[in-house]
Each structure stands twice: as C-alpha cells, then as structure tokens.
Design a protein around this motif. Sequence first.
Motif, PDB file in Angstrom:
ATOM      1  N   ILE A   2      22.053  -2.163 -24.388  1.00  0.00           N
ATOM      2  CA  ILE A   2      21.155  -2.152 -23.237  1.00  0.00           C
ATOM      3  C   ILE A   2      21.986  -1.858 -21.991  1.00  0.00           C
ATOM      4  N   LEU A   3      21.643  -0.786 -21.292  1.00  0.00           N
ATOM      5  CA  LEU A   3      22.366  -0.418 -20.082  1.00  0.00           C
ATOM      6  C   LEU A   3      21.578  -0.839 -18.850  1.00  0.00           C
ATOM      7  N   LEU A   4      22.199  -1.670 -18.038  1.00  0.00           N
ATOM      8  CA  LEU A   4      21.554  -2.162 -16.827  1.00  0.00           C
ATOM      9  C   LEU A   4      21.203  -1.019 -15.884  1.00  0.00           C
ATOM     10  N   ARG A   5      22.077  -0.020 -15.793  1.00  0.00           N
ATOM     11  CA  ARG A   5      21.800   1.099 -14.880  1.00  0.00           C
ATOM     12  C   ARG A   5      20.565   1.876 -15.311  1.00  0.00           C
ATOM     13  N   ARG A   6      20.286   1.924 -16.615  1.00  0.00           N
ATOM     14  CA  ARG A   6      19.079   2.599 -17.097  1.00  0.00           C
ATOM     15  C   ARG A   6      17.824   1.816 -16.738  1.00  0.00           C
ATOM     16  N   LEU A   7      17.881   0.503 -16.954  1.00  0.00           N
ATOM     17  CA  LEU A   7      16.731  -0.338 -16.613  1.00  0.00           C
ATOM     18  C   LEU A   7      16.455  -0.276 -15.115  1.00  0.00           C
ATOM     19  N   LEU A   8      17.519  -0.341 -14.318  1.00  0.00           N
ATOM     20  CA  LEU A   8      17.379  -0.274 -12.873  1.00  0.00           C
ATOM     21  C   LEU A   8      16.763   1.060 -12.455  1.00  0.00           C
ATOM     22  N   GLY A   9      17.239   2.139 -13.044  1.00  0.00           N
ATOM     23  CA  GLY A   9      16.692   3.458 -12.740  1.00  0.00           C
ATOM     24  C   GLY A   9      15.222   3.575 -13.109  1.00  0.00           C
ATOM     25  N   ASP A  10      14.862   3.029 -14.273  1.00  0.00           N
ATOM     26  CA  ASP A  10      13.452   3.060 -14.695  1.00  0.00           C
ATOM     27  C   ASP A  10      12.561   2.314 -13.707  1.00  0.00           C
ATOM     28  N   VAL A  11      13.021   1.155 -13.262  1.00  0.00           N
ATOM     29  CA  VAL A  11      12.235   0.359 -12.315  1.00  0.00           C
ATOM     30  C   VAL A  11      12.122   1.086 -10.975  1.00  0.00           C
ATOM     31  N   LEU A  12      13.210   1.663 -10.505  1.00  0.00           N
ATOM     32  CA  LEU A  12      13.158   2.418  -9.248  1.00  0.00           C
ATOM     33  C   LEU A  12      12.182   3.586  -9.351  1.00  0.00           C
ATOM     34  N   ARG A  13      12.227   4.314 -10.462  1.00  0.00           N
ATOM     35  CA  ARG A  13      11.326   5.447 -10.642  1.00  0.00           C
ATOM     36  C   ARG A  13       9.867   4.993 -10.643  1.00  0.00           C
ATOM     37  N   ARG A  14       9.588   3.900 -11.360  1.00  0.00           N
ATOM     38  CA  ARG A  14       8.201   3.391 -11.392  1.00  0.00           C
ATOM     39  C   ARG A  14       7.734   2.975 -10.010  1.00  0.00           C
ATOM     40  N   GLN A  15       8.616   2.314  -9.258  1.00  0.00           N
ATOM     41  CA  GLN A  15       8.252   1.908  -7.891  1.00  0.00           C
ATOM     42  C   GLN A  15       7.890   3.141  -7.056  1.00  0.00           C
ATOM     43  N   ARG A  16       8.717   4.165  -7.149  1.00  0.00           N
ATOM     44  CA  ARG A  16       8.476   5.389  -6.387  1.00  0.00           C
ATOM     45  C   ARG A  16       7.181   6.065  -6.824  1.00  0.00           C
ATOM     46  N   GLY A  35      19.936  14.771  -5.502  1.00  0.00           N
ATOM     47  CA  GLY A  35      20.582  14.790  -6.813  1.00  0.00           C
ATOM     48  C   GLY A  35      21.118  13.438  -7.225  1.00  0.00           C
ATOM     49  N   TYR A  36      21.715  12.725  -6.267  1.00  0.00           N
ATOM     50  CA  TYR A  36      22.285  11.412  -6.589  1.00  0.00           C
ATOM     51  C   TYR A  36      21.168  10.415  -6.909  1.00  0.00           C
ATOM     52  N   LEU A  37      20.094  10.431  -6.121  1.00  0.00           N
ATOM     53  CA  LEU A  37      18.965   9.535  -6.398  1.00  0.00           C
ATOM     54  C   LEU A  37      18.374   9.838  -7.765  1.00  0.00           C
ATOM     55  N   SER A  38      18.274  11.105  -8.093  1.00  0.00           N
ATOM     56  CA  SER A  38      17.771  11.497  -9.409  1.00  0.00           C
ATOM     57  C   SER A  38      18.655  10.932 -10.519  1.00  0.00           C
ATOM     58  N   GLU A  39      19.970  11.020 -10.342  1.00  0.00           N
ATOM     59  CA  GLU A  39      20.890  10.479 -11.347  1.00  0.00           C
ATOM     60  C   GLU A  39      20.779   8.963 -11.460  1.00  0.00           C
ATOM     61  N   VAL A  40      20.563   8.282 -10.344  1.00  0.00           N
ATOM     62  CA  VAL A  40      20.375   6.828 -10.379  1.00  0.00           C
ATOM     63  C   VAL A  40      19.102   6.505 -11.149  1.00  0.00           C
ATOM     64  N   GLU A  41      18.015   7.218 -10.871  1.00  0.00           N
ATOM     65  CA  GLU A  41      16.747   6.967 -11.571  1.00  0.00           C
ATOM     66  C   GLU A  41      16.852   7.240 -13.070  1.00  0.00           C
ATOM     67  N   ARG A  42      17.680   8.195 -13.449  1.00  0.00           N
ATOM     68  CA  ARG A  42      17.841   8.513 -14.872  1.00  0.00           C
ATOM     69  C   ARG A  42      18.887   7.629 -15.552  1.00  0.00           C
ATOM     70  N   GLY A  43      19.487   6.704 -14.791  1.00  0.00           N
ATOM     71  CA  GLY A  43      20.473   5.795 -15.363  1.00  0.00           C
ATOM     72  C   GLY A  43      21.816   6.436 -15.619  1.00  0.00           C
ATOM     73  N   LEU A  52      21.374   0.603  -3.170  1.00  0.00           N
ATOM     74  CA  LEU A  52      20.139  -0.070  -3.579  1.00  0.00           C
ATOM     75  C   LEU A  52      19.370  -0.587  -2.373  1.00  0.00           C
ATOM     76  N   SER A  53      20.084  -1.129  -1.412  1.00  0.00           N
ATOM     77  CA  SER A  53      19.440  -1.621  -0.199  1.00  0.00           C
ATOM     78  C   SER A  53      18.739  -0.489   0.542  1.00  0.00           C
ATOM     79  N   ALA A  54      19.400   0.657   0.664  1.00  0.00           N
ATOM     80  CA  ALA A  54      18.796   1.808   1.344  1.00  0.00           C
ATOM     81  C   ALA A  54      17.571   2.317   0.592  1.00  0.00           C
ATOM     82  N   ILE A  55      17.650   2.357  -0.734  1.00  0.00           N
ATOM     83  CA  ILE A  55      16.511   2.826  -1.533  1.00  0.00           C
ATOM     84  C   ILE A  55      15.356   1.835  -1.430  1.00  0.00           C
ATOM     85  N   CYS A  56      15.659   0.543  -1.496  1.00  0.00           N
ATOM     86  CA  CYS A  56      14.617  -0.478  -1.358  1.00  0.00           C
ATOM     87  C   CYS A  56      13.945  -0.387   0.007  1.00  0.00           C
TER      88      CYS A  56
END
Length: 126
Positions: A2-16, A35-43, A52-56
């Motif tokens: 289980i990769l935390l960065r993937r779960l975090l990216g999935d949650v960010l994408r759903r929020q958006r 591009g960087y935000l896309s990579e974060v969302e894809r984990g 994360l603070s800026a995205i939130c």
Amino acid sequence: MILLRRLLGDVLRRQRQRQGRTLREVSSSARVSLGYLSEVERGQKEASSELLSAICDALDVRMSELMREVSDELALAELARSAAATPSEPVPASVRPMLGSVSVAGVPPERVTIKAPAEAVDVVAA
C-alpha cells in the motif's frame, strides 16, 4: 504494498473532481505546475507538507479533512489486504465501529470490494 502517495493522490483527485475543477484551475490557484500536480494525483510524486497545504488551500479543504480521508482509505486498504491474505479471519474489532458489519470470508483474494458509507472503495490485490 500500500503506497501512501497513491492513496493521497486518489483523495486529492476525488476532492478536485467533486468540485468540478480541472487540474489547470487547481494548479494555477495552488501555484504548482500542472504536470507536478498531475504526478501527485497519480501517486508518482511525494507531496511535501508545503505543497499539500497549497493544494488544500486551492481546493478550500482543510488538511485535517484530507488526511482523515486518506487515513480511512488506508484502513480500508489494510483490511482488504489482510482479508485477501487470510480470508477466514473476522474483521478486527478496532475496525468494526468504522465500517459497521463487514464479512469478507470466502471472497476471492484477487478482488475485495468494501462498501463504505459515503462511497465504494475498490482494492485490487497486486
């Protein structure tokens, strides 16, 4: 695994997506490259706490809410993973209050779907 960065990216994408916003809108508001935000969302990239603070802020979501949703996703993924490994074991008592009544006995380990109150969470064994 289980990769935390993937779960975090999935949650960010759903929020958006819940807000009906594009990557371009959020990246501009958060002052992060698209591009960087896309990579974060894809984990694919680990997001720093500053990012994360800026995205939130751009999504108008509290970081604690984001992390709570990520934590819930992680708990469900861990439960599904342990259920796939040992399907005869009952749901741990510590998880029951969060999920209600859940039984995964006899479920093929390749795919375990757990219905959470707000939405369905699919966990596919890798």
